[in-house]
Design an enzyme around this catalytic site. Structure first.
Site, PDB file in Angstrom:
ATOM      1  CG  HIS A 232      13.076  67.240  23.438  1.00 36.71           C
ATOM      2  ND1 HIS A 232      13.475  66.143  24.062  1.00 36.71           N
ATOM      3  CD2 HIS A 232      12.839  68.908  24.582  1.00 36.71           C
ATOM      4  CE1 HIS A 232      14.431  66.993  25.241  1.00 36.71           C
ATOM      5  NE2 HIS A 232      14.580  68.094  25.059  1.00 36.71           N
TER       6      HIS A 232
HETATM    7  O1  RIB Z   1      10.293  67.183  27.348  1.00 41.04           O
HETATM    8  C1  RIB Z   1      10.506  67.811  26.205  1.00 41.04           C
HETATM    9  C2  RIB Z   1       9.019  68.590  25.666  1.00 41.04           C
HETATM   10  O2  RIB Z   1       8.856  69.758  26.087  1.00 41.04           O
HETATM   11  C3  RIB Z   1       9.111  69.134  24.543  1.00 41.04           C
HETATM   12  O3  RIB Z   1       7.743  68.871  23.554  1.00 41.04           O
HETATM   13  C4  RIB Z   1       8.529  70.831  24.439  1.00 41.04           C
HETATM   14  O4  RIB Z   1       8.921  71.501  23.539  1.00 41.04           O
HETATM   15  C5  RIB Z   1       8.430  71.355  25.537  1.00 41.04           C
HETATM   16  O5  RIB Z   1       7.644  71.635  25.643  1.00 41.04           O
END
Ligand code: RIB
Ligand code: CA
Length: 304
Positions: A232
Site C-alpha cells: 500500500h
Molecule cells: O490500509 C493499508 C494501510 O494500513 C497501510 O498504510 C498499512 O501500512 C496499514 O497502515
C-alpha cells in the site's frame, strides 16, 4: 530538482518498503520521518523506523508521535504486520536515538525552516498531521501537497466501508481533508490492484542484502493472496516518481466520523453536492505491471 518530503509512518511492513524507496531514490530528499500508532504501538513503529534508517546508515531524523487517535479507541493491525510490526529480518541493534521533540514539533520546525516546497507523505493514520494543523495552522501555507496512503472509493479493509489508516483516526482524516491543502488520495482502489507479485518477491533476495531484507519482512505480511502482496504505502512513492502510471480524478472527499460507516471516504463522484468544488486528486487506476517493474528496478539501484 529533488522532491523534498516528510514521511509520517507506522512501520509496518509496507511502510518499511516505502521508506526504503524514499531513502534511496536520488530524486527524493527525505528530510524527516515521524511515527504514529497504527499497525502497532508508536514505541514499536518508532523502533522500526530507526531500524530502517540504521540499515541504510542514514542520519535522517526520526521523531515519535501520537500514541492514540484523537478520539477513537486505538485498534492496531498486528494481525497483518506481526507483534513487532516488522518481523522476519535480524536488523542491526545499534539503533540511532529519536529526536528529543515530538513528531508535531519536528514537523513544524522542518516545514517552517524549509525554503523549498514540502510534500507531506502520511502512510499511517493522520493523527500527527491533524495535531500539527490544529497547533500550528501557519504551516499549511508552507506545504505544497499531501500524498496520503489511505481511504477507498470502493471496499474497505477494516470494514466494508473503511480503510485502515482512515478508520484508525477518522477525526484526524476529516481535519486533513478539510485543510485546504492539495491532497492526492492513494487508496485501496489502486493499492489492491498493484500487488507485488510472488514472482517479484522471490526475485528480491537474489539482488542484494536490501532485497533480502525486503523479502524477509514482506513474506510475513498478512495482506497477501495468490496474486501477490499489497505494498500500500509504496504506492505514494511510486506516485511521486511516476504520476503518469496512476490515473486520478478530482473530486470532493468527505470522511465519515461516526456510525457503522465510520472511516469511510465518500467521494462526490458526480460533483453534485459541493458546488463543483473538489479537495482531492483520487487515485482510481494504476499500471500494476509498471509498479512491479519499478519496484525491482529501485531495489537493484540501491548499493547496499
Ligand atoms: O490500509 C493499508 C494501510 O494500513 C497501510 O498504510 C498499512 O501500512 C496499514 O497502515
Ligand atoms: Ca502504513
Amino acid at each position: 530538482m529533488t522532491i523534498k518530503i516528510l514521511m509520517d509512518t507506522d512501520p509496518g511492513i509496507d511502510d518499511a518498503a516505502a521508506l526504503t524507496m524514499a531513502i534511496n531514490d536520488p530524486n527524493i530528499d527525505l528530510k524527516l520521518i515521524t511515527t504514529v500508532a497504527g499497525n502497532v504501538t508508536v514505541d514499536k513503529t518508532t523502533i522500526n523506523a530507526l531500524k530502517i534508517v540504521r540499515f541504510f546508515n542514514q542520519d535522517i531524523p526520526v521523531a515519535a508521535g501520537a500514541e492514540q487517535p484523537l478520539f477513537k479507541d486505538f485498534e492496531d493491525a498486528a494481525r497483518i504486520h506481526g507483534a513487532s510490526g516488522m518481523p522476519g529480518y535480524e536488523f542491526p541493534t545499534d539503533l540511532p536515538t529519536p529526536l528529543h521533540k515530538t513528531a508535531v514539533e519536528a514537523l513544524h520546525d522542518e516545514i517552517m525552516a524549509s525554503a523549498d516546497p514540502i510534500t507531506l507523505v502520511p502512510t499511517g493514520s493522520y493523527t500527527n498531521i491533524a495535531l500539527l494543523f490544529s497547533e500550528y495552522p501557519e504551516v499549511k501555507s508552507h506545504i505544497d501537497r499531501i500524498v496520503a496512503m489511505g481511504g477507498a472509493l470502493g471496499k474497505g479493509n477494516m470494514t466494508s466501508a473503511a480503510e485502515f489508516n482512515v478508520f484508525t483516526d477518522p477525526d484526524a482524516a476529516a481535519i486533513v481533508y478539510k485543510s485546504g491543502i492539495p491532497i492526492v488520495m492513494v487508496g485501496l482502489d489502486i493499492t489492491m490492484k498493484a500487488l507485488l507479485t510472488h514472482e517479484s518477491i522471490e526475485e528480491l533476495p537474489k539482488i542484494s542484502e536490501t532485497g533480502k531484507m525486503l523479502h524477509d519482512i514482506i513474506i510475513n505480511d498478512g495482506d497477501n493472496s495468490d496474486s501477490g502482496i499489497a505494498m500500500h504505502d509504496v504506492n505514494t512513492i511510486f506516485y511521486l516518481l511516476h504520476p503518469e502510471a496512476i490515473k486520478t480524478e478530482d473530486m470532493w472527499i468527505d470522511v465519515v466520523t461516526d456510525g457503522p460507516a465510520i472511516g469511510e471516504t465518500v467521494g462526490d463522484i458526480r460533483g453534485a453536492y459541493h458546488d463543483g468544488k473538489t479537495n482531492a486528486k483520487v487515485s482510481v487506476d494504476i499500471d500494476a505491471v509498471a509498479f512491479n517493474k519499478w519496484f525491482l528496478e529501485e531495489v537493484r539501484a540501491i548499493k547496499n
